[in-house]
Design a protein around this motif. Structure first.
Motif, short mmCIF file in Angstrom:
data_model
loop_
_atom_site.label_atom_id
_atom_site.label_comp_id
_atom_site.label_asym_id
_atom_site.label_seq_id
_atom_site.Cartn_x
_atom_site.Cartn_y
_atom_site.Cartn_z
N GLN A 92 -22.96 -26.02 11.17
CA GLN A 92 -23.63 -25.71 9.92
C GLN A 92 -23.02 -26.64 8.88
O GLN A 92 -22.10 -27.40 9.19
N LEU A 124 -28.08 -26.62 14.82
CA LEU A 124 -27.93 -26.43 13.38
C LEU A 124 -28.30 -24.99 13.03
O LEU A 124 -29.45 -24.59 13.11
N THR A 156 -29.01 -34.01 6.06
CA THR A 156 -30.01 -33.59 7.03
C THR A 156 -30.67 -34.81 7.67
O THR A 156 -30.93 -34.83 8.88
#
Length: 401
Positions: A92, A124, A156
């Protein structure tokens, strides 16, 4: 297959360590895995590898530290030395640190694996687009939130350079595909850790235990739960014990100690502190109700899956990812308004005063949990790795590697 897993691992206190334990426990039973290489954070105590079943060889390499700027180099060096066939990242956004640069550098590791042509999957657990930054303890400052969102978008994009990004909810797939035009995102459910063959719905003699489990202080706060149970004691006359199981969120050190002092007048209020893996099953089995005193959510709930596996009734806010799990995976519970103590008290009372209802909720949650045992989840990861490796071999043949 020689599989490396980059993760925190018990007895680490860094997030997702418990999930890693159950991933390893399942992966080591797979016939096509010859060795698991754990690329973990350093801990003073030895890693918990006391599995009852036989399995493949496990090699532990403590090669990173929380908030270290050197993680990108130390983990890469260890990957070069151990030469795994594939790498799974259990991540994460705050996995490698709560300092921005340290966190960002660690999250570049999947991209480095891709540059080295090492098959890799990023698991994730949350995406920044679905996190309430204020409630989750990042920041309430609107300017800083914009900065976090910009950084999160950039990170991301880096993570999406992995061969595959696996997320635990279908909603996350849709968000990433739409915003980033990503074609390498797949939904692989969270999975359920332990699934007893015959969960018992009978409770031990003594007070009914109302339990919550997690890391508290940000969007998980226990004051409302304590006050709600006190209300239920008065209205129902039942003998109830409040069990706060877990630790402070790293962003809010001292939170539980302050709560304990604030509510020292409340009877039968238990703070367990950190729960060792061997103590998790008794904790759930002895509880009548599992409460989720959340004001927001940041991903698929491991605690909900655990509660389901032990056949427990749950009380949860009707918001975010918890509501989606109920819809998508079939969990059931009593819902409450996140900011209302009275609503929470009513939800708890509805369960503890009706044993038939409590058992029916627990049974429904057990059925939901058994749909996705960790054995099935790790099979899905292995199938994805096989597809990645096959694709790389075909590409290699096409360009005469």
């Amino acid at each position: 297959m020689k599989l490396a897993i980059v993760t925190a691992y018990p007895p680490s206190k860094v997030t997702l360590n418990e999930y890693a334990y159950h991933l390893v426990k399942s992966f080591r039973q797979k016939e096509n895995i010859t060795e698991i290489i754990l690329l973990t954070d350093a801990t003073p105590e030895a890693k918990d590898l006391n599995f009852s079943e036989n399995g493949c060889k496990i090699t532990v390499k403590e090669c990173w530290k929380f908030n270290s700027y050197k993680n990108i180099f130390s983990v890469t060096k260890t990957i070069n030395q151990t030469k795994p066939d594939a790498v799974l990242f259990n991540l994460q956004f705050m996995k490698f640190g709560d300092k921005k640069i340290a966190a960002a550098l660690g999250l570049m590791l999947p991209w480095i694996c891709s540059l080295k042509n090492i098959p890799n999957i990023v698991l994730l657990h949350n995406i920044l687009e679905e996190v309430d930054l204020g409630s989750a303890g990042f920041t309430s400052n609107k300017i800083l939130q914009k900065a976090y969102n910009f950084i999160g978008t950039s990170l991301t994009k880096l993570l999406l350079k992995a061969d595959t990004v696996a997320v635990t909810m279908q909603k996350y797939v849709a968000v990433l595909q739409e915003k980033y035009v990503a074609d390498n995102v797949k939904m692989i459910p969270h999975g359920t850790f332990e699934i007893p063959e015959n969960p018992t719905y009978k409770l031990p003699k003594g007070p009914l235990k109302i339990m919550t489990f997690g890391k508290f202080g940000t969007y998980k706060k226990v004051e409302a739960m304590i006050e709600a149970v006190e209300k239920v004691r008065k209205t129902s006359g039942l003998d109830l014990e409040i069990v706060i199981a877990g630790t402070d969120n790293p962003n809010v050190p001292g939170y539980l100690a302050n709560v304990q002092e604030q509510y020292k007048h409340v009877s039968q209020l238990t703070f367990t502190g950190y729960v060792e893996e061997a103590d998790v099953a008794p904790l759930f089995q002895e509880s009548a109700v599992v409460v989720f005193p959340y004001t927001s959510t940041t991903g698929s709930s491991g605690v909900l899956h655990q509660a389901g596996s032990y056949g427990k009734a749950v009380v949860m806010p009707d918001l975010g990812d918890l509501a989606l799990l109920v819809k998508d995976e079939g969990y059931r519970g009593e819902f409450f308004e996140p900011t209302s103590v009275n609503s929470l008290a009513n939800a708890i009372e509805a369960i503890v005063t009706n044993e038939t209802y409590r058992i029916s909720l627990g049974n429904a949650n057990y059925k939901a949990a058994t749909a996705f045992p960790m054995e099935r989840i790790t099979d899905m990861y292995l199938q994805e790795f096989e597809a990645i490796i096959e694709g790389k071999l075909l590409n290699c043949s096409a360009v005469s590697c």
